[in-house]
Design a protein around this motif. Structure first.
Motif, PDB file in Angstrom:
ATOM      1  N   MET A 165       0.831  -1.208   0.000  1.00  0.00           N
ATOM      2  CA  MET A 165       0.000   0.000   0.000  1.00  0.00           C
ATOM      3  C   MET A 165       0.863   1.254   0.000  1.00  0.00           C
ATOM      4  O   MET A 165       0.593   2.231  -0.712  1.00  0.00           O
ATOM      5  N   PHE A 166       1.943   1.224   0.766  1.00  0.00           N
ATOM      6  CA  PHE A 166       2.782   2.412   0.914  1.00  0.00           C
ATOM      7  C   PHE A 166       3.655   2.648  -0.310  1.00  0.00           C
ATOM      8  O   PHE A 166       4.078   3.775  -0.559  1.00  0.00           O
ATOM      9  N   MET A 167       3.888   1.592  -1.089  1.00  0.00           N
ATOM     10  CA  MET A 167       4.623   1.769  -2.339  1.00  0.00           C
ATOM     11  C   MET A 167       3.838   2.652  -3.307  1.00  0.00           C
ATOM     12  O   MET A 167       4.415   3.355  -4.129  1.00  0.00           O
ATOM     13  N   THR A 168       2.501   2.619  -3.189  1.00  0.00           N
ATOM     14  CA  THR A 168       1.671   3.436  -4.085  1.00  0.00           C
ATOM     15  C   THR A 168       1.596   4.889  -3.624  1.00  0.00           C
ATOM     16  O   THR A 168       1.060   5.741  -4.341  1.00  0.00           O
ATOM     17  N   LEU A 169       2.117   5.183  -2.423  1.00  0.00           N
ATOM     18  CA  LEU A 169       2.040   6.541  -1.881  1.00  0.00           C
ATOM     19  C   LEU A 169       3.325   7.334  -2.074  1.00  0.00           C
ATOM     20  O   LEU A 169       3.385   8.514  -1.736  1.00  0.00           O
ATOM     21  N   LEU A 170       4.365   6.675  -2.586  1.00  0.00           N
ATOM     22  CA  LEU A 170       5.639   7.361  -2.793  1.00  0.00           C
ATOM     23  C   LEU A 170       5.520   8.337  -3.951  1.00  0.00           C
ATOM     24  O   LEU A 170       4.929   8.039  -4.997  1.00  0.00           O
ATOM     25  N   LEU A 180      11.659  13.728   1.968  1.00  0.00           N
ATOM     26  CA  LEU A 180      11.612  13.370   3.383  1.00  0.00           C
ATOM     27  C   LEU A 180      10.547  12.308   3.636  1.00  0.00           C
ATOM     28  O   LEU A 180      10.785  11.310   4.351  1.00  0.00           O
ATOM     29  N   GLN A 181       9.380  12.500   3.044  1.00  0.00           N
ATOM     30  CA  GLN A 181       8.280  11.548   3.214  1.00  0.00           C
ATOM     31  C   GLN A 181       8.659  10.179   2.668  1.00  0.00           C
ATOM     32  O   GLN A 181       8.382   9.148   3.295  1.00  0.00           O
ATOM     33  N   ASN A 182       9.320  10.170   1.506  1.00  0.00           N
ATOM     34  CA  ASN A 182       9.732   8.901   0.903  1.00  0.00           C
ATOM     35  C   ASN A 182      10.761   8.182   1.761  1.00  0.00           C
ATOM     36  O   ASN A 182      10.710   6.960   1.933  1.00  0.00           O
ATOM     37  N   MET A 183      11.719   8.932   2.312  1.00  0.00           N
ATOM     38  CA  MET A 183      12.771   8.331   3.128  1.00  0.00           C
ATOM     39  C   MET A 183      12.200   7.739   4.418  1.00  0.00           C
ATOM     40  O   MET A 183      12.493   6.590   4.776  1.00  0.00           O
ATOM     41  N   VAL A 184      11.370   8.520   5.101  1.00  0.00           N
ATOM     42  CA  VAL A 184      10.776   8.050   6.364  1.00  0.00           C
ATOM     43  C   VAL A 184       9.824   6.879   6.096  1.00  0.00           C
ATOM     44  O   VAL A 184       9.867   5.851   6.800  1.00  0.00           O
ATOM     45  N   ILE A 189       8.369   1.011   6.295  1.00  0.00           N
ATOM     46  CA  ILE A 189       7.830  -0.201   5.669  1.00  0.00           C
ATOM     47  C   ILE A 189       8.868  -1.322   5.657  1.00  0.00           C
ATOM     48  O   ILE A 189       8.513  -2.499   5.745  1.00  0.00           O
ATOM     49  N   ILE A 190      10.148  -0.964   5.600  1.00  0.00           N
ATOM     50  CA  ILE A 190      11.195  -1.985   5.701  1.00  0.00           C
ATOM     51  C   ILE A 190      11.191  -2.599   7.100  1.00  0.00           C
ATOM     52  O   ILE A 190      11.313  -3.817   7.263  1.00  0.00           O
ATOM     53  N   ALA A 202       4.622  -0.093  12.884  1.00  0.00           N
ATOM     54  CA  ALA A 202       3.265  -0.259  12.357  1.00  0.00           C
ATOM     55  C   ALA A 202       2.334   0.826  12.886  1.00  0.00           C
ATOM     56  O   ALA A 202       1.507   1.366  12.144  1.00  0.00           O
ATOM     57  N   LEU A 203       2.473   1.168  14.172  1.00  0.00           N
ATOM     58  CA  LEU A 203       1.629   2.216  14.751  1.00  0.00           C
ATOM     59  C   LEU A 203       1.939   3.574  14.110  1.00  0.00           C
ATOM     60  O   LEU A 203       1.027   4.363  13.834  1.00  0.00           O
ATOM     61  N   THR A 204       3.199   3.830  13.838  1.00  0.00           N
ATOM     62  CA  THR A 204       3.584   5.077  13.162  1.00  0.00           C
ATOM     63  C   THR A 204       2.989   5.134  11.761  1.00  0.00           C
ATOM     64  O   THR A 204       2.482   6.177  11.317  1.00  0.00           O
ATOM     65  N   LEU A 205       2.999   3.991  11.061  1.00  0.00           N
ATOM     66  CA  LEU A 205       2.405   3.931   9.719  1.00  0.00           C
ATOM     67  C   LEU A 205       0.894   4.123   9.779  1.00  0.00           C
ATOM     68  O   LEU A 205       0.308   4.727   8.884  1.00  0.00           O
ATOM     69  N   VAL A 206       0.260   3.624  10.826  1.00  0.00           N
ATOM     70  CA  VAL A 206      -1.186   3.827  11.008  1.00  0.00           C
ATOM     71  C   VAL A 206      -1.497   5.319  11.080  1.00  0.00           C
ATOM     72  O   VAL A 206      -2.411   5.821  10.404  1.00  0.00           O
ATOM     73  N   LEU A 207      -0.743   6.041  11.890  1.00  0.00           N
ATOM     74  CA  LEU A 207      -0.977   7.482  12.063  1.00  0.00           C
ATOM     75  C   LEU A 207      -0.719   8.235  10.761  1.00  0.00           C
ATOM     76  O   LEU A 207      -1.465   9.143  10.385  1.00  0.00           O
ATOM     77  N   TRP A 208       0.358   7.845  10.072  1.00  0.00           N
ATOM     78  CA  TRP A 208       0.709   8.492   8.803  1.00  0.00           C
ATOM     79  C   TRP A 208      -0.371   8.237   7.756  1.00  0.00           C
ATOM     80  O   TRP A 208      -0.839   9.156   7.075  1.00  0.00           O
ATOM     81  N   LEU A 209      -0.776   6.972   7.636  1.00  0.00           N
ATOM     82  CA  LEU A 209      -1.774   6.609   6.638  1.00  0.00           C
ATOM     83  C   LEU A 209      -3.135   7.214   6.959  1.00  0.00           C
ATOM     84  O   LEU A 209      -3.870   7.627   6.059  1.00  0.00           O
TER      85      LEU A 209
END
Length: 266
Positions: A165-170, A180-184, A189-190, A202-209
């Protein structure tokens, strides 16, 4: 150092407070796209049937069967998952719905939508892993040889598929914010994929997404008669389902095939 310790303590408190509620919230988020799509099949019955009939030239009867299968399959699967009855069968049914729609709506040839559908499948894999845990909990007093391999690999597969999912947001442009967004985002995701500091990542990705979803997919700001309303609504609920998958990672952990688990053996 003290700041890092404070973040770690706050995170631990969050997990303790939400431990009972997080799996329920994760399930609700995960099935949201199926629930929305099943309801849409009811209200857009004629449009969906006519689209399938015209696209595949399959006739009125088969097109009607397709819409009916999507409606019953998705709503029925959602009811079973929320009620925690026959969860594994419900997950397999929803896997079938994803595969059917991928072919019927030609998603197979659209890389962005294909990756999002695969991410949705990753969330269902994690739900399958959770249902196996619940099944084993009935035999809590029986000695065990350890966590079953199928469950471990379901969790690994679910984590890897979720990050698609996050690959589609880069965004591939030269602005500072995008870089910066791409690097973080790539770092996070790695971490989720390899299972290192998994719950926090995962929790950080939840907040970002969640922030991206509310900002970019605000379908409620578009009049219902405009095509963009349905497009954004579809994106919003599909993204919410991936958030549900990530919440399952936060609730369940990364599983046996992860660096977090291997660290316990070192």
């Amino acid at each position: 150092m003290f700041h890092s310790l404070e973040i770690s303590q706050s995170y631990s408190v969050f997990l303790r407070v939400t431990k009972q509620y997080l799996p329920h919230l994760a399930r609700l988020c995960l099935i949201s796209t199926f629930l929305e799509d099943g309801i849409r099949m009811w209200f857009q019955w004629n449009e969906q049937r006519d689209y399938i009939e015209a696209t595949w030239n399959c006739g009125y009867f088969l097109a009607t069967c397709f819409v009916l299968l999507n409606l019953i399959g998705q709503l029925g699967g959602c009811v079973l998952i929320l009620s925690r009855n026959f969860v594994q069968y419900a997950c397999f049914g929803l896997f079938g719905i994803i595969a059917l729609q991928t072919v019927a709506y030609s998603i197979l040839w659209d890389l962005k939508f294909l990756m999002r559908n695969l991410a949705l499948g990753g969330g269902l894999l994690l739900l399958l892993a959770e249902s196996r845990s619940e099944g084993k909990s009935m035999f809590a007093g029986v000695p065990s040889m350890g966590e079953s391999s199928p469950k471990q690999y379901m969790q690994l597969g679910g984590r890897v598929l979720l990050v698609l999912m996050f690959m589609t947001l880069l965004h591939f442009d030269s602005s500072f914010f995008s870089i910066l967004q791409n690097m973080v985002g790539t770092a996070l995701i790695i971490l989720v994929a390899i299972g290192f500091k998994t719950k926090l990542a995962a929790l950080t990705l939840v907040l970002w997404l969640l922030a991206i979803n509310v900002y970019f997919n605000a379908f409620w700001t578009i009049p219902a008669y405009k095509p963009m309303h349905d497009f954004l609504k579809y994106d919003f609920f599909q993204t919410t389902s991936v958030i549900g998958g990530l919440l399952l990672v936060v609730a369940l952990g990364p599983g046996g095939v992860s660096m977090d688990e291997k660290k316990k053996e070192w």
